[in-house]
Write a protein that holds these residues in place. Structure first.
Motif, mmCIF file in Angstrom:
data_model
loop_
_atom_site.group_PDB
_atom_site.id
_atom_site.type_symbol
_atom_site.label_atom_id
_atom_site.label_comp_id
_atom_site.label_asym_id
_atom_site.label_seq_id
_atom_site.Cartn_x
_atom_site.Cartn_y
_atom_site.Cartn_z
ATOM 1 N N MET A 417 0.829 -1.202 0.000
ATOM 2 C CA MET A 417 0.000 0.000 0.000
ATOM 3 C C MET A 417 0.869 1.260 0.000
ATOM 4 S SD MET A 417 -3.324 0.370 2.468
ATOM 5 C CE MET A 417 -3.557 -1.404 2.449
ATOM 6 N N ALA A 418 1.895 1.251 0.843
ATOM 7 C CA ALA A 418 2.801 2.391 0.913
ATOM 8 C C ALA A 418 3.521 2.590 -0.416
ATOM 9 C CB ALA A 418 3.804 2.181 2.039
ATOM 10 N N LYS A 419 3.923 1.497 -1.021
ATOM 11 C CA LYS A 419 4.604 1.578 -2.317
ATOM 12 C C LYS A 419 3.665 2.117 -3.387
ATOM 13 C CE LYS A 419 7.606 -1.138 -5.342
ATOM 14 N NZ LYS A 419 8.198 -2.483 -5.621
ATOM 15 N N LEU A 420 2.397 1.725 -3.307
ATOM 16 C CA LEU A 420 1.396 2.213 -4.255
ATOM 17 C C LEU A 420 1.293 3.737 -4.181
ATOM 18 C CD1 LEU A 420 -1.007 1.639 -6.224
ATOM 19 C CD2 LEU A 420 -2.469 1.513 -4.192
ATOM 20 N N VAL A 421 1.273 4.262 -2.969
ATOM 21 C CA VAL A 421 1.185 5.713 -2.772
ATOM 22 C C VAL A 421 2.432 6.406 -3.294
ATOM 23 C CG1 VAL A 421 1.103 7.536 -1.026
ATOM 24 C CG2 VAL A 421 -0.406 5.557 -0.818
ATOM 25 N N GLN A 422 3.595 5.832 -3.024
ATOM 26 C CA GLN A 422 4.852 6.449 -3.447
ATOM 27 C C GLN A 422 4.997 6.481 -4.966
ATOM 28 O OE1 GLN A 422 8.083 4.434 -1.462
ATOM 29 N NE2 GLN A 422 7.492 5.130 0.576
ATOM 30 N N GLU A 423 4.446 5.477 -5.631
ATOM 31 C CA GLU A 423 4.643 5.339 -7.069
ATOM 32 C C GLU A 423 3.465 5.829 -7.902
ATOM 33 O OE1 GLU A 423 5.613 1.261 -7.693
ATOM 34 O OE2 GLU A 423 7.606 1.418 -6.772
ATOM 35 N N ALA A 424 2.411 6.322 -7.269
ATOM 36 C CA ALA A 424 1.217 6.750 -7.997
ATOM 37 C C ALA A 424 1.543 7.853 -8.996
ATOM 38 C CB ALA A 424 0.167 7.248 -7.011
ATOM 39 N N SER A 425 0.942 7.775 -10.166
ATOM 40 C CA SER A 425 1.142 8.827 -11.165
ATOM 41 C C SER A 425 0.424 10.100 -10.741
ATOM 42 C CB SER A 425 0.629 8.363 -12.535
ATOM 43 O OG SER A 425 -0.749 7.999 -12.451
ATOM 44 N N THR A 426 -0.697 9.949 -10.061
ATOM 45 C CA THR A 426 -1.469 11.081 -9.554
ATOM 46 C C THR A 426 -2.085 10.700 -8.221
ATOM 47 O OG1 THR A 426 -2.070 11.809 -11.797
ATOM 48 C CG2 THR A 426 -3.414 12.640 -9.991
ATOM 49 N N LEU A 427 -2.002 11.602 -7.264
ATOM 50 C CA LEU A 427 -2.713 11.443 -5.990
ATOM 51 C C LEU A 427 -3.733 12.570 -5.886
ATOM 52 C CD1 LEU A 427 0.277 10.802 -3.545
ATOM 53 C CD2 LEU A 427 -1.452 9.117 -4.183
ATOM 54 N N ARG A 428 -4.928 12.234 -5.485
ATOM 55 C CA ARG A 428 -5.928 13.253 -5.240
ATOM 56 C C ARG A 428 -6.697 12.911 -3.970
ATOM 57 N NH1 ARG A 428 -3.299 15.816 -8.065
ATOM 58 N NH2 ARG A 428 -3.901 17.287 -9.719
ATOM 59 N N PHE A 429 -7.054 13.966 -3.245
ATOM 60 C CA PHE A 429 -7.767 13.794 -1.985
ATOM 61 C C PHE A 429 -9.234 13.508 -2.263
ATOM 62 C CE2 PHE A 429 -9.209 14.732 2.293
ATOM 63 C CZ PHE A 429 -8.119 14.397 3.074
ATOM 64 N N ASP A 430 -9.856 12.813 -1.317
ATOM 65 C CA ASP A 430 -11.292 12.543 -1.358
ATOM 66 C C ASP A 430 -12.051 13.814 -1.750
ATOM 67 O OD1 ASP A 430 -14.034 12.597 -0.175
ATOM 68 O OD2 ASP A 430 -13.530 10.584 0.481
ATOM 69 N N GLY A 431 -12.706 13.775 -2.899
ATOM 70 C CA GLY A 431 -13.344 14.968 -3.441
ATOM 71 C C GLY A 431 -14.456 15.539 -2.589
#
Length: 471
Positions: A417-431
């Motif tokens: 999960m942590a790796k997923l966050v680190q490698e994400a192409s885009t992160l966006r907060f709960d709209g």
């Protein structure tokens, strides 16, 4: 500080000495950078009774480095946030070592009424030194008043860029009173773009983890052909009924349109009645509105409590196989179920390759209201993985910083999960958490509930949601 004179001198001698001392002071070296916070004057040199001076204490460095040298020992930093009960204990454990090393006392106050109280305290001139905002939308409204301190020139931006996915920094940039400012730093995150499944039975059935949205829909259809509904979904949550549906729409928006359009949508510049938003709900409906795909059928979604929705995955054999929800949902799983053995998760797949691998997140952003050296030191500390290490080790939270070692996580699931966050192409907060309450926690929740329950068609539901902005 002027040293005591042990004997009487003539006036001329006094003047000469004073002039010499003035020249010495003006020519003395001071390597502190212009924007470095002031340090206590008593630490620069130590006077002795025989008129000699010991070597000066090193006073250059970042506020955090100076704090670690004891520069701010005995100071206090107030902090106000939503952590109470078990979360408060975990937070206080995470800062304990820092307090012991630096001598700074972080006086944390937690409240279940944080959202209602923080505005009152800020408006009344009683703001804490640092506040923890779990809803950036609330912080954004306060930032516009000019009462949030801009961290742009306080924290080393190069270090931040190296330690955070750029999306985190983008999400911390908001409108201030006179332009864009850096409103805070992210310290704790939850990951939402996850699909949970019963690992052992899933593998025994011969099912494969889907890598694309099309593959996930093929898996959904295969499970239906095997006489089971693939998905278990519930959006009942008392007065907050409907919020899990908003998460689905947000995740799909990130997979079917640009991050810029997502941002416009969150700000109200892209209406709910737009083709982009309607298409996202239609993609969701391919699953939600198919009675063969949902445990209990579509209408059960509205009456199933969100915390109970995943339980059919743990029946033997499972009555449903897939459940999309954030990582906090594991606290609602059976106590006997074990991560990496009885259950696991896969990433909610991308839909359009041009939008990469986006991840929907929630989390806590820490903002600064009073500018003192020790407060700067604490804020800098909160940008490091070390500040959340013990919490990560205890489970249930993901660090947004890159310097948080994957070895700290207690399970393979959390490490992935942590790796997923680190490698994400885009992160966006709960709209919905970013939208005004009348929309995000109002018409958005109700409109989705009415649509899923069948009391409104899609077009009418979207118009109803948009009315929250119009009003």
């Amino acid at each position: 500080m002027k040293r005591p004179i042990g004997r009487k001198m003539s006036l001329a001698l006094v003047l000469c000495l004073s002039f010499a001392m003035l020249l010495s002071a003006c020519g003395g070296g001071n390597n502190a950078a212009k924007n470095d916070p002031p340090t206590p004057a008593t630490n620069n040199s130590q006077a002795t009774t025989d008129n000699t001076t010991v070597a000066p204490v090193e006073t250059t460095g970042t506020p955090l480095e100076l704090a670690m040298k004891g520069e701010y020992k005995g100071t206090k930093v107030s902090m106000f946030g939503p952590f109470v009960d078990a979360d408060q204990v975990k937070f206080e454990n995470s800062i304990k070592e820092f307090e012991e090393k630096t001598g700074i006392d972080i006086q944390y106050e937690g409240s279940k009424e944080f959202e209602a109280t923080i505005n009152i305290r800020v408006d009344g001139g009683n703001a804490p030194d640092i506040a923890d905002f779990p809803q950036p939308g609330l912080l954004a409204s306060i930032a516009k008043t000019g009462k949030v301190i801009d961290l742009t020139n306080i924290l080393d931006q190069a270090k931040l860029k190296a330690n955070y996915n750029q999306s985190w920094l983008d999400m911390a940039t908001m409108d201030g009173k006179d332009g864009k400012i850096m409103t805070g730093v992210w310290n704790r995150s939850n990951v939402k773009s996850l699909v949970w499944y019963p690992k052992k039975q899933f593998e025994e059935a011969g099912y494969k983890i889907p890598e694309t949205w099309d593959e996930m829909m093929e898996l959904t259809e295969q499970i239906a052909k095997d006489s089971d509904p693939a998905w278990s979904i519930g959006i009942e949550s008392g007065a907050a009924t409907g919020w899990p549906a908003t998460d689905w729409v947000e995740d799909i928006m990130l997979r079917t349109t640009t991050p810029e359009n997502y941002d416009k949508w969150v700000k109200g510049e892209l209406p709910f009645t737009s083709p982009e938003v309607k298409h996202a709900v239609e993609v969701m409906s391919d699953i939600w509105m198919n009675k063969d795909y949902v445990y209990g059928g579509t209408k059960s979604i509205v009456t199933t409590a969100f915390g109970d929705a995943a339980l059919p995955l743990f029946d033997n054999p499972p009555k449903a196989w897939l459940h999309r929800q954030a990582n906090f949902i594991t606290s609602f799983f059976p106590e006997t179920a074990k991560i990496d053995a009885d259950y696991d998760w896969f990433y909610l797949p991308s839909i359009d390759p041009q939008y990469g691998k986006p991840v929907l997140v929630a989390g806590d952003i820490y903002s600064m209201f009073n500018d003192r050296p020790e407060v700067r030191a604490v804020m800098e500390f909160f940008t490091t993985g070390e500040s959340i290490k013990t919490w990560v080790q205890s489970g249930g939270v993901i660090a947004p910083m890159n310097d948080a070692s994957l070895d700290w996580y207690s399970s393979e699931s959390d490490r992935r999960m942590a790796k997923l966050v680190q490698e994400a192409s885009t992160l966006r907060f709960d709209g919905s958490d970013l939208m005004p309450g009348k929309v995000g926690a109002g018409t958005f929740w109700k409109g989705m509930t009415d649509y899923v329950s069948g009391t409104a068609n899609l077009d009418d539901a979207l118009k109803q949601i948009q009315s929250g902005w119009d009003n």
